[in-house]
Scaffold this motif. Structure first.
Motif, PDB file in Angstrom:
ATOM      1  N   ARG A 189      20.665   1.499 111.741  1.00 46.47           N
ATOM      2  CA  ARG A 189      20.485   1.359 113.192  1.00 46.47           C
ATOM      3  C   ARG A 189      19.292   2.176 113.674  1.00 46.47           C
ATOM      4  N   LYS A 190      19.127   3.385 113.123  1.00 42.65           N
ATOM      5  CA  LYS A 190      17.977   4.217 113.473  1.00 42.65           C
ATOM      6  C   LYS A 190      16.669   3.544 113.054  1.00 42.65           C
ATOM      7  N   SER A 240      21.873   5.005 109.566  1.00 42.54           N
ATOM      8  CA  SER A 240      20.443   5.066 109.259  1.00 42.54           C
ATOM      9  C   SER A 240      19.773   3.718 109.491  1.00 42.54           C
ATOM     10  N   GLU A 292      15.587   1.164 115.676  1.00 42.52           N
ATOM     11  CA  GLU A 292      15.029   1.882 116.820  1.00 42.52           C
ATOM     12  C   GLU A 292      13.626   2.404 116.510  1.00 42.52           C
ATOM     13  N   ARG A 293      13.435   2.908 115.292  1.00 41.33           N
ATOM     14  CA  ARG A 293      12.100   3.402 114.916  1.00 41.33           C
ATOM     15  C   ARG A 293      11.077   2.272 114.899  1.00 41.33           C
TER      16      ARG A 293
END
Length: 331
Positions: free
Chosen positions: A66-67, A64, A70-71
């Motif tokens: 890492r996401k 999460s 990216e977000r």
């Protein structure tokens, strides 16, 4: 001497690795420890790798994190050259947020290391027949920490001295403007789909679209046609309230704005006057409409049409455009 290809843009490429919670195993070892001729179930061992910990519970927070990186980069910029292009003026603020996410990542690694014995025990309890195999392959603290890496590559794009290499880079960099509009369109299309399923639309749906237009404005330096588009969109957004839910008429205006944002070819080819005219039409009818004929033209041609309407030369940064890229244009 190198020359900056994308002035005003900085590329950020996440370099984040997370321990998979698995390890390679020797099939001979598995066979020698097979229980009554059975092999490990696929959820425990597959493709030559053995799952040492319960996957969902152990690694979800790291994934999460890492996401979240990216977000952040997607919200601030758009994908280009294998990373995310952001406005250089936003770089300091973005790096502060990345540093905060990195700190969270390192705390999550500490937590994973501290609880690894419990996770190993849980996996062995879930697969008691294979407890000895799991125990023999447990990863050490050093291995886990080595496999968890948080970093980002940050760079500006400059042309190499070798002519053919410089030409190739120019081609790739020429996709910056189409890539920006595609990113805006993707976000707007998702928001349009979401509001069509709502019983009522309030500021929770409207404010993100204001932010999307602000994002487009942030990159107005990429192409001269962006500024009049932003001005027109903001003029139409000004017709919407800043509090409460939208009326039927306001909803029609809002839907039309999202339709425009979700069609980059329309933005490119019609220019400021066409956008203003489209926004002044009656509220959009939410009932299913008859199919609309759409002409698909290459991105380079769409950009040329837009600049012809605005009577401005296209900037060098948009040339050349990869011929494969195309947009749907309402004519």
């Amino acid at each position: 001497m190198s020359t900056t290809i994308l002035p005003g843009l900085t590329i950020i490429k996440p370099l984040i690795e997370i321990w998979s919670g698995t390890t390679k195993f020797d099939h001979r070892q598995v066979v020698s420890q097979a229980v009554r001729g059975e092999l490990p179930p696929s959820e425990l061992a597959s493709n030559g790798r053995l799952s040492l910990v319960p996957q969902r519970s152990a690694l979800t927070k790291l994934l999460s994190n890492r996401k979240a990186v990216e977000r952040l980069l997607k919200a601030k910029g758009f994908q280009l050259l294998g990373g995310y292009a952001i406005a250089t003026t936003d770089l300091s603020a973005v790096m502060i947020e990345i540093a905060e996410l990195e700190q969270q990542f390192r705390l999550l690694i500490d937590d994973l290391v501290d609880t690894r014995d419990l996770l190993y025990a849980q996996q062995q309890a879930d697969f008691p027949k294979w407890a000895s195999l799991l125990n023999a392959n447990e990863a050490s603290e050093a291995t886990i920490r080595t496999r968890c890496v948080f970093d980002v590559a940050v760079f500006e794009v400059s042309a190499p001295a070798e002519p053919s290499a410089a030409d190739r880079l120019n081609k790739a960099a020429g996709n910056a403007y189409p890539a920006l509009l595609e990113a805006i369109a993707e976000d707007a299309e998702k928001r349009l789909d979401a509001i069509l399923s709502l019983a009522e639309v309030n500021q929770r749906s409207v404010n993100p679209v204001r932010e999307l237009i602000d994002k487009l404005d942030t990159f107005s330096f990429i192409d001269g046609s962006v500024e009049p588009l932003v001005a027109s969109l903001r003029g139409q957004m000004a017709l919407l309230p800043f509090n409460g839910k939208l009326t039927t008429a306001e909803l029609g205006t809002f839907v039309t704005i999202l339709q425009t944002l979700s069609n980059p070819g329309r933005l490119l080819a019609l220019g400021k006057n066409a956008i203003t005219q489209a926004m002044s039409q009656p509220a959009f009818d939410l009932r299913p409409a008859d199919p609309v004929a759409i002409e698909v033209i290459p991105a380079a041609e769409a950009i040329a049409q837009c600049h012809a309407l605005l009577d401005t030369p296209p900037p060098a940064a948009t040339q050349p455009i990869t011929p494969a890229a195309s947009y749907s244009v309402f004519l």
